[in-house]
Design an enzyme around this catalytic site. Structure first.
Site, PDB file in Angstrom:
ATOM      1  CB  ILE A   1      33.260 -25.349 -13.256  1.00  0.00           C
ATOM      2  CG1 ILE A   1      33.551 -26.069 -11.931  1.00  0.00           C
ATOM      3  CG2 ILE A   1      34.421 -24.439 -13.639  1.00  0.00           C
ATOM      4  CD1 ILE A   1      34.621 -27.141 -12.063  1.00  0.00           C
ATOM      5  CB  CYS A   2      30.708 -21.492 -16.545  1.00  0.00           C
ATOM      6  SG  CYS A   2      30.224 -20.014 -15.649  1.00  0.00           S
ATOM      7  NE  ARG A   3      36.825 -15.910 -19.747  1.00  0.00           N
ATOM      8  CZ  ARG A   3      36.752 -14.628 -19.426  1.00  0.00           C
ATOM      9  NH1 ARG A   3      35.591 -14.099 -19.045  1.00  0.00           N
ATOM     10  NH2 ARG A   3      37.814 -13.847 -19.483  1.00  0.00           N
TER      11      ARG A   3
END
Length: 562
Positions: free
Chosen positions: A525-527
């Site tokens: 997960i990241c932005r």
């Protein structure tokens, strides 16, 4: 050759003009039951809202233009009320006098359009309840609104000072094109607006998660949205205001109601002529727009056409396809070998300075036909170079074949550049392009207009990365017992976190690999997905089973829980 065209607007009017350019000697008769032979019905909501100020601006070409420029016997206020395909005659009724005459034809073109759906809901014929389909419809709505405005202004003059006025209320029934365009324009007219949609999402051609994004955006701009509920009745109060009662028991006040429940193909004449009606309720035509009677053609909103991607029969009430169908019918009548390729339903709608657009297949349409040979990616590129002022993110969903990379469909929402990108992708779909072609597409670039890697290129690169195995993807709605790895910085977690996710910032990942499980799938997960891609490449090459959560935290809003 004598050709009678029933109906004007987009389909009939375009067919008449094209046919005259191809055949100077044909006798062309075009009849339209309304007062205007060619008008911009797509502009009606904006005329109600005052954006298009003058009614005359909606009129594309009048009767005199067709007679003078095209030598077309154009008759407004003339309704076709019957067809005899054996005798090859059409019965025409003069709307003003009621007189009926018979007109012979060699070729007949049906362009009757589609009628607004007005179900038998109690009170639907009350004053103040309107549909939006024709120029007179828009005129009546404007007059109704302005009558109320004039009354309030008169009260001010009578009292000598401006009164504190209650907000006027509008209820829009239907969350499709016309409904949402009317909602926006009624907000501009200072109404408190509620939209009621029986389905569980707005804009049915979109996938549910993007329909929900549209709902959230409308609510941000003050529109009340009710989904999953229908109208039970309309009733009138003593002061002539209205109450809209829903099936769930809501009672909504309204000074004006717009019924925008979609349209239904006008097939009365086709049925009279014994023409074949398709499975979706429209007139059945071949790819030359010819009906089951070889002397009769049909175009526009009344016909069924083939979906270019899925091959399904579909009803597409759009001006662009109607114009193309009309030109093809005219070409075939004039002896040319023209064929309609089908439609992708490419569409766009403006909403409070933003736009939602789509083309090709949606995920739900692929599922409906049992097609599971596809993958999807979510991405959020800037509309132009991020360092140039005014760049806005575009939320994009792109669908493509897992077997060969062929582009299947795309949806986008944003405040800038949505039209250009969906237009590019629509052409790519029609040309049978793959996501590998999108990688290589050479598109205009200068900082105010795009990026060196345009959003279209970016979509191709992401999708191609998935197919090459460089970037396996998972989705927030994928399910399963995966290990969630969040590679954002701690400061970002202060804003929003994913329950159960383990945070290892990207810059620390290589030194902390021993903290990760080798016996479980890891979803990163990241932005927006970019850092997750870098992390996934690192993990894959170190023996981990890793994938990118497509779209990152920006997509999590589509599915609130992982």
């Amino acid at each position: 050759m004598k050709v009678i065209i029933v109906g004007g607007v987009a389909g009939g009017a375009s067919c008449a003009a094209r046919l005259r350019r191809l055949d100077e000697h044909a006798e062309i008769v075009m009849v339209e039951r309304g007062p205007y032979v060619s008008f911009a019905n797509c502009g009606l909501p904006y005329h109600v809202g005052g954006v298009i100020e003058h009614e005359s601006d909606l009129l594309v070409a009048n009767e005199q233009v067709f007679r003078g420029h095209f030598a077309v016997d154009c008759r407004t206020g003339c309704e076709a009320v019957g067809v005899d395909p054996v005798a090859k005659t059409v019965q025409l009724r003069d709307v003003a006098s009621g007189a009926v005459t018979a007109e012979s034809y060699d070729t007949l073109v049906l362009a009757p359009g589609a009628a607004s759906v007005r179900p038998p809901i109690p009170g639907i014929d009350l004053p103040g309840v309107f549909s939006v389909r024709t120029v007179p419809d828009a005129r009546e709505i404007r007059e109704w609104i302005e009558r109320g405005t004039s009354f309030l202004a008169g009260m001010d003059r009578y009292s000598g000072f401006q009164t504190v006025r209650p907000k006027r209320h509008a209820v829009v029934v239907g969350g499709g094109f016309i409904g949402l365009e009317m909602a926006e324009n009624l907000v501009h007219r200072d109404f408190d607006v509620t939209v009621i949609e029986l389905a569980d999402q707005l804009l049915a051609p979109l996938d549910a998660e993007y329909g929900n994004l549209v709902k959230d955006f409308l609510e941000m701009h003050g529109v009340h949205v009710v989904v999953g509920d229908g109208v039970a009745s309309f009733s009138q109060q003593d002061d002539e205001s209205l109450v809209v009662s829903t099936r769930s028991g809501r009672e909504l006040p309204a000074d004006v109601v717009i019924v925008a429940l979609g349209v239904r193909p006008e097939t009365t004449l086709a049925t009279m002529a014994g023409l074949e009606i398709g499975e979706r309720g429209g007139i059945k035509v071949d790819d030359q727009m010819r009906t089951s009677d070889p002397s009769i053609f049909a175009v526009g909103d009344a016909v069924e056409v083939r979906d270019f991607v899925t091959g399904e029969q579909s009803l597409i009430a759009l001006a662009g396809p109607a114009n193309r169908q009309a030109r093809i019918a005219a070409d075939v009548i004039a002896g040319r070998d023209a064929h309609f390729r089908g439609t992708q339903g490419t569409s766009i709608i403006q909403l409070f300075g933003a736009a939602a657009a789509w083309t090709g297949a949606s995920e739900k349409s692929l599922r409906r036909v049992g097609d599971d040979d596809y993958e999807r990616v979510y991405l959020y590129p800037n509309s132009h170079a991020g360092y140039y002022p005014g760049a806005k993110p575009i939320a994009m969903k792109v669908l493509f074949r897992t077997s060969d990379g062929r582009l299947l469909g795309a949806q986008a929402i944003g405040e800038d550049g949505v039209d250009k990108r969906i237009g590019d992708l629509a052409l790519a779909i029609q040309l049978g392009a793959t996501v590998y072609d999108l990688e290589e597409a050479e598109l205009c670039y200068a900082p105010p207009f795009g990026s060196a890697k345009d959003p279209v290129n970016f979509a191709g690169m992401v999708a191609a990365g998935v197919l090459r195995g460089d970037m396996p993807v998972s989705h927030w709605d994928s399910g399963g017992d995966a290990f969630l790895l969040d590679v954002r910085e701690p400061v970002e977690l202060a804003v929003e976190q994913v329950p159960g996710a383990v945070n290892i910032p990207l810059g620390q990942l290589r030194s902390r690999l021993d903290e990760l499980p080798r016996d479980r799938e890891i979803r990163v997960i990241c932005r927006s997905g970019q850092r997750a891609y870098t992390a996934t490449r690192c993990l894959q090459q170190n023996g981990f089973d890793a994938s990118v959560l497509s779209g990152g935290m920006l997509s999590r809003v589509l599915w609130p829980t992982p």
